[in-house]
Scaffold this motif. Structure first.
Motif, PDB file in Angstrom:
ATOM      1  N   ASN A 176       0.860  -1.285   0.033  1.00  0.00           N
ATOM      2  CA  ASN A 176       0.178   0.010   0.034  1.00  0.00           C
ATOM      3  C   ASN A 176       0.914   1.286   0.094  1.00  0.00           C
ATOM      4  O   ASN A 176       0.336   2.405  -0.560  1.00  0.00           O
ATOM      5  CB  ASN A 176      -0.788   0.105   1.210  1.00  0.00           C
ATOM      6  CG  ASN A 176      -1.955  -0.987   1.168  1.00  0.00           C
ATOM      7  OD1 ASN A 176      -2.646  -1.082   0.380  1.00  0.00           O
ATOM      8  ND2 ASN A 176      -1.928  -1.984   2.279  1.00  0.00           N
ATOM      9  N   CYS A 177       2.030   1.084   0.590  1.00  0.00           N
ATOM     10  CA  CYS A 177       2.894   2.219   0.803  1.00  0.00           C
ATOM     11  C   CYS A 177       4.269   1.768   0.448  1.00  0.00           C
ATOM     12  O   CYS A 177       4.953   1.713   1.459  1.00  0.00           O
ATOM     13  CB  CYS A 177       2.880   3.074   2.054  1.00  0.00           C
ATOM     14  SG  CYS A 177       3.576   4.582   2.324  1.00  0.00           S
ATOM     15  N   PRO A 178       4.760   1.277  -0.517  1.00  0.00           N
ATOM     16  CA  PRO A 178       5.829   0.497  -0.929  1.00  0.00           C
ATOM     17  C   PRO A 178       7.082   1.381  -0.514  1.00  0.00           C
ATOM     18  O   PRO A 178       7.326   2.704  -0.839  1.00  0.00           O
ATOM     19  CB  PRO A 178       6.040   0.195  -2.461  1.00  0.00           C
ATOM     20  CG  PRO A 178       5.080   0.937  -2.958  1.00  0.00           C
ATOM     21  CD  PRO A 178       3.933   1.352  -1.948  1.00  0.00           C
ATOM     22  N   GLY A 179       8.134   0.780  -0.087  1.00  0.00           N
ATOM     23  CA  GLY A 179       9.516   1.403   0.618  1.00  0.00           C
ATOM     24  C   GLY A 179       9.241   2.119   1.927  1.00  0.00           C
ATOM     25  O   GLY A 179      10.159   2.092   2.714  1.00  0.00           O
ATOM     26  N   ALA A 180       8.118   2.897   2.059  1.00  0.00           N
ATOM     27  CA  ALA A 180       8.108   3.571   3.425  1.00  0.00           C
ATOM     28  C   ALA A 180       7.619   2.519   4.456  1.00  0.00           C
ATOM     29  O   ALA A 180       7.936   2.501   5.749  1.00  0.00           O
ATOM     30  CB  ALA A 180       7.006   4.725   3.280  1.00  0.00           C
TER      31      ALA A 180
END
Length: 355
Positions: free
Chosen positions: A97-101
């Motif tokens: 849903n919020c890749p990387g973070a």
């Protein structure tokens, strides 16, 4: 250290029922590692190794068991760190849903020997097709059993019974949930029970690890929801953390409730899944339903339950067949997996998480 284990998926009358969104909400979790890869590539092995690292580091660890095979892991959660690692493959596909973070993908298929597996291609496809067919057959049987159990539940239900249960719930709330709210409560949904290849399995040790006081609810008709629902609402209003555990045979209804802050739990017990320990209090919900049930013929009740149990047994037999086929699949894959690389990945990930 007592292990806390739950399921996040259930083999239900409507098919696979997922609660995996409970640990994929980016507003509630800081880091989520999503594992990708096919059978036998080491996903469960990696998570077991991570869980051991977490316990060695003195962290709380919640293991998420696979409902198809409770000896295998589908996830591991480190609640103190707001971190989880989860199997993101079917039937509980996980995407960022919020890749990387928040989310990071880990592809374990890179540890396959692809050239060697090409030699096994036809057999792999054959076993995969048979495995899926076993699940189709299982869900037909479980679905039919669920319809008959719904009949039993509706026969036992009545306005009189609901009134009795709400009155009993009010007494429990007044006795157990006395504090004024200081902050909003929060509820997590987890399956404590699951229908597996070994039959219905309930993780009673998870209750014992979190609650010294246990209310045992003797309930073979699924009426406990009317008692547990107002208690859960009151716990949330009073600012408590709660673990609400749905019934895998009817996931929109509660079967168990755990309030870890109070060392308090409410568990549904039946002849199929007895609590088996001395309860703090014992509430016989079946006895409360007698006024309604006495209007029905006993032979009809016995016949409905007998047929439901037979259908469920057939469903379990198909789940066992699926488990055997999955074991054969993993048996073909395992010799062609670099498990040294899997374990090195687990150790590196542990260093990242626990530092």
């Amino acid at each position: 250290m007592s292990q806390i284990q739950y399921f996040l998926g259930a083999n239900s009358p409507t098919g696979f029922y997922s609660l995996y969104d409970e640990i994929s909400d980016p507003h509630r979790i800081g880091r989520l590692y999503i594992l990708k890869g096919g059978p036998g590539c080491g996903k469960s092995s990696l998570m077991r190794r991570l869980a051991r690292h977490g316990e060695a580091a003195g962290r709380r660890v919640h293991r998420i068991l696979c409902s198809g095979d409770p000896d295998s892991l589908d996830g591991v959660i480190f609640p103190d760190l707001g971190t989880a690692v989860v199997d993101g493959t079917a039937p509980h596909v996980g995407e960022a849903n919020c890749p990387g973070a928040v989310e990071t993908y880990l592809d374990l298929s890179r540890f396959y020997d692809h050239a060697a597996l090409q030699e096994e291609k036809d057999r792999l496809l054959e076993l995969s097709a048979a495995y899926k067919d076993c699940y189709r057959q299982a869900y037909r049987c479980i679905g039919a059993a669920g319809e008959l159990r719904r009949n039993l539940r509706e026969w036992a239900d009545s306005a009189e019974l609901r009134g009795k249960l709400q009155k009993r719930a009010a007494g429990v709330i007044a006795r157990e949930l006395k504090r004024s709210p200081k902050h909003p409560g929060h509820t997590q949904r987890r399956f404590l029970s699951a229908l597996t290849h070994r039959g219905m399995l309930t993780l009673w040790d998870t209750v014992s690890a979190q609650a010294e006081r246990v209310y045992e609810l003797s309930d073979s008709f699924g009426t406990a929801h009317h008692l547990l629902s107002p208690i859960l609402a009151a716990a949330e209003a009073a600012g408590y953390e709660a673990v609400a555990c749905p019934d895998p045979m009817c996931p929109d209804r509660l079967a168990h409730l755990i309030l870890p802050e109070l060392s308090l739990a409410f568990v549904t017990s039946s002849s199929e899944q007895p609590w088996g320990k001395r309860p703090y209090r014992h509430l016989r919900l079946d006895a409360m339903a007698e006024a309604t049930l006495k209007q029905l013929s006993r032979p009809r009740l016995r016949f409905t339950r007998k047929v439901s149990d037979a259908l469920l047994a057939d469903g379990v037999s198909n789940l066992a067949g699926a488990k055997e086929l999955h074991d054969q699949l993993e048996g073909l894959y395992n010799p062609h997996v670099d498990f040294t690389g899997v374990y090195e990945t687990a150790d590196a990930l542990a260093g990242e998480i626990f530092s």
